[in-house]
Motif scaffolding. Structure first.
Motif, mmCIF file in Angstrom:
data_model
loop_
_atom_site.group_PDB
_atom_site.id
_atom_site.type_symbol
_atom_site.label_atom_id
_atom_site.label_comp_id
_atom_site.label_asym_id
_atom_site.label_seq_id
_atom_site.Cartn_x
_atom_site.Cartn_y
_atom_site.Cartn_z
ATOM 1 N N ALA A 161 60.744 60.879 53.852
ATOM 2 C CA ALA A 161 61.090 62.272 53.552
ATOM 3 C C ALA A 161 60.757 63.176 54.736
ATOM 4 C CB ALA A 161 60.351 62.732 52.302
ATOM 5 N N MET A 162 59.601 62.962 55.341
ATOM 6 C CA MET A 162 59.220 63.771 56.495
ATOM 7 C C MET A 162 60.164 63.548 57.676
ATOM 8 S SD MET A 162 55.078 63.870 56.718
ATOM 9 C CE MET A 162 54.069 64.717 55.506
ATOM 10 N N GLN A 163 60.564 62.314 57.879
ATOM 11 C CA GLN A 163 61.512 62.031 58.965
ATOM 12 C C GLN A 163 62.818 62.796 58.754
ATOM 13 O OE1 GLN A 163 61.401 57.703 58.516
ATOM 14 N NE2 GLN A 163 60.589 57.532 60.591
ATOM 15 N N LEU A 216 50.923 61.280 58.488
ATOM 16 C CA LEU A 216 52.380 61.116 58.493
ATOM 17 C C LEU A 216 53.054 62.287 59.209
ATOM 18 C CD1 LEU A 216 52.901 59.871 54.817
ATOM 19 C CD2 LEU A 216 52.866 58.487 56.892
ATOM 20 N N ALA A 217 52.526 63.481 59.002
ATOM 21 C CA ALA A 217 53.077 64.649 59.692
ATOM 22 C C ALA A 217 52.854 64.547 61.195
ATOM 23 C CB ALA A 217 52.432 65.925 59.148
ATOM 24 N N GLN A 218 51.700 64.016 61.585
ATOM 25 C CA GLN A 218 51.436 63.825 63.018
ATOM 26 C C GLN A 218 52.450 62.861 63.626
ATOM 27 O OE1 GLN A 218 47.724 61.757 64.019
ATOM 28 N NE2 GLN A 218 47.447 63.157 65.747
ATOM 29 N N LYS A 219 52.781 61.825 62.892
ATOM 30 C CA LYS A 219 53.714 60.818 63.386
ATOM 31 C C LYS A 219 55.142 61.344 63.444
ATOM 32 C CE LYS A 219 54.700 56.458 64.498
ATOM 33 N NZ LYS A 219 54.162 55.823 65.726
ATOM 34 N N ALA A 241 43.242 68.871 61.691
ATOM 35 C CA ALA A 241 44.653 68.597 61.993
ATOM 36 C C ALA A 241 45.232 69.649 62.925
ATOM 37 C CB ALA A 241 45.458 68.527 60.702
ATOM 38 N N LYS A 242 44.925 70.903 62.676
ATOM 39 C CA LYS A 242 45.441 71.969 63.544
ATOM 40 C C LYS A 242 44.883 71.838 64.954
ATOM 41 C CE LYS A 242 46.733 75.475 60.175
ATOM 42 N NZ LYS A 242 46.682 76.887 59.770
ATOM 43 N N ALA A 243 43.619 71.467 65.067
ATOM 44 C CA ALA A 243 43.005 71.275 66.385
ATOM 45 C C ALA A 243 43.692 70.151 67.152
ATOM 46 C CB ALA A 243 41.515 70.984 66.239
ATOM 47 N N ARG A 244 44.257 69.197 66.421
ATOM 48 C CA ARG A 244 44.964 68.076 67.051
ATOM 49 C C ARG A 244 46.453 68.347 67.254
ATOM 50 N NH1 ARG A 244 42.268 62.664 64.189
ATOM 51 N NH2 ARG A 244 40.137 63.065 64.923
ATOM 52 N N GLY A 245 46.887 69.553 66.914
ATOM 53 C CA GLY A 245 48.274 69.924 67.165
ATOM 54 C C GLY A 245 49.262 69.472 66.120
ATOM 55 N N ILE A 246 48.775 69.056 64.945
ATOM 56 C CA ILE A 246 49.684 68.649 63.868
ATOM 57 C C ILE A 246 50.355 69.894 63.286
ATOM 58 C CG2 ILE A 246 49.811 67.547 61.584
ATOM 59 C CD1 ILE A 246 47.441 65.795 62.444
#
Length: 426
Positions: A161-163, A216-219, A241-246
């Motif tokens: 779904a995310m893809q 999954l969002a990161q990927k 997650a935000k700190a990692r740029g997701i």
């Protein structure tokens, strides 16, 4: 014909200023001093704000209109100062196809008194693993995707779904709930659950699914939005997650900021919601997340039910409370009046930030050339929240009877007054 709102305190792009607002047809013509118009609205001593934006409401229409319908739901939104809302797709039938989405959008426009944006489901009927045609749904007018009310149980389904959402530049707004951990609970796991002898809900039902989905969002790079975060761990996960740029955003609902499980007075279903009211420590983390930007904005999760569905015990009553008509006044009273949150910050969390994070045009900002969507609030006078004043069909609110400041005086949508407080409410 032109209308001028005179002598109010205007919130504009992060600033509060004394100014007049000139409306011509459906647009804001100018904001400034000593403006004149054919019709004058005196806002002396009042707050003039962009119409509030709520990306999370339930209007139950079609199929469940004994709970709410488009007209009553949008009227409730206007009563609360909201001029743009996002309606969830947990209706009957679920709008799985372009034709159903088009029909809902047409009905929203015909019957609604505010701007209603329509969600499409992430999966067919919200509980399956089948992914509908996102491209066709977007072309039909869907503005985002959500299965709200249902967590997506399969990681593979969410991954696909995310893809597809990423390919179509659509946001997935997720209700995070792992059913295997949820175990049909009805109240937060803790002392109150023990005191009332009610089946508990572990916070892991929310947090483990958030952790999964963030990876999954990161990927995938999908814009992943978390509905109604309710725990300290959820806030921590989003912060990391935000700190990692997701590409993640999240919302908190007013009731999690206003109440904790220790405030539940008895086995009273008006305090039953999903996610459940959490601990005082969780609430403190939610407030901290709002103040430092980890939590992006506030959304009501307005969830009306018939009275019969909220009677009896937590064990068998429906989840959810209404929120459109009480959100601003209750939050203003608890957090702005006490100095915890600045007025401009609260307004931003309920107007320009949700609009900007969801990429919504022509809402959330009060400026020359913008759509004339405006709310006027009375911050000076105390008022009681009364059941007979609700415009929603749902009266399932634990805030009835509360004394608050910040009641809506008037709501204007595209230059037209759609709500005005009567003398009986003065």
């Amino acid at each position: 014909m032109t209308t001028v709102i005179k002598n109010g305190t205007v919130y504009q792009n992060g600033r509060l200023l004394q100014a007049d607002v000139l409306i011509e047809k459906n647009k804001v013509k100018a904001i400034g001093q000593d403006l004149t118009g054919d019709h004058v609205i005196d806002a002396s001593g009042k707050l003039v704000s962009p119409g509030l934006v709520d990306v999370h409401v339930h209007y139950r229409d079609p199929g469940q209109t004994y709970k709410e319908d488009i007209h009553t739901g949008s009227s409730a939104a206007a009563h609360g100062g909201f001029t743009t809302v996002g309606a969830m797709p947990n209706v009957t039938p679920v709008p799985n196809t372009p034709d159903l989405i088009k029909k809902m959008i047409a009905e929203n426009k015909k019957k609604g008194v505010v701007h209603i944006l329509q969600y499409a489901p992430v999966t067919v009927d919200q509980t399956s693993d089948e992914i509908p045609d996102y491209s066709a749904l977007k072309q039909a007018g869907a503005f985002a995707l959500s299965n709200d009310g249902h967590g997506i149980q399969s990681a593979q389904t969410m991954y696909l779904a995310m893809q597809k959402a990423k390919e179509n530049n659509l946001i997935i707004a997720s209700h995070c709930q792992d059913n295997a951990l949820y175990q049909n609970g009805v109240i937060n796991e803790g002392e109150k659950a023990k005191e009332l002898n009610l089946p508990p809900i572990t916070e892991l039902a929310e947090t483990t699914q958030i952790a999964r989905d963030l990876l999954l969002a990161q990927k995938t790079g999908c814009h992943y939005h978390i509905c109604h975060v309710s725990t300290a761990t959820s806030v921590d996960l989003v912060r990391i997650a935000k700190a990692r740029g997701i590409n993640v955003t999240c919302e908190v609902a007013p009731h999690y900021l206003l109440l904790t499980d220790s405030d539940i007075p008895s086995d009273n279903p008006y305090f039953k919601m999903n996610p459940p009211l959490r601990s005082k420590e969780d609430q403190a983390a939610l407030v901290g997340g709002l103040l430092d930007g980890t939590i992006d904005f506030i959304a009501t999760d307005h969830a009306p039910h018939a009275k019969s569905e909220k009677e009896g015990s937590f064990r068998n009553a429906a989840f959810g409370i209404t929120g459109s008509e009480t959100a601003f006044s209750t939050l203003y009273t608890k957090y702005v009046k006490t100095g915890i949150i600045k007025l401009g910050k609260l307004l931003s969390l309920m107007s320009d930030v949700p609009a900007d994070k969801f990429g919504l045009k022509n809402c959330g900002h009060l400026e020359a050339g913008a759509e004339a969507d405006i709310a006027i609030f009375d911050l000076k006078h105390e008022a009681e929240i009364k059941e007979e004043d609700y415009l929603s069909k749902g009266v399932n609110s634990p805030f009835t009877g509360e004394k608050v400041y910040g009641q809506t005086v008037m709501t204007i949508v595209s230059g037209k007054v759609v709500y005005e407080r009567g003398e009986e409410n003065e």
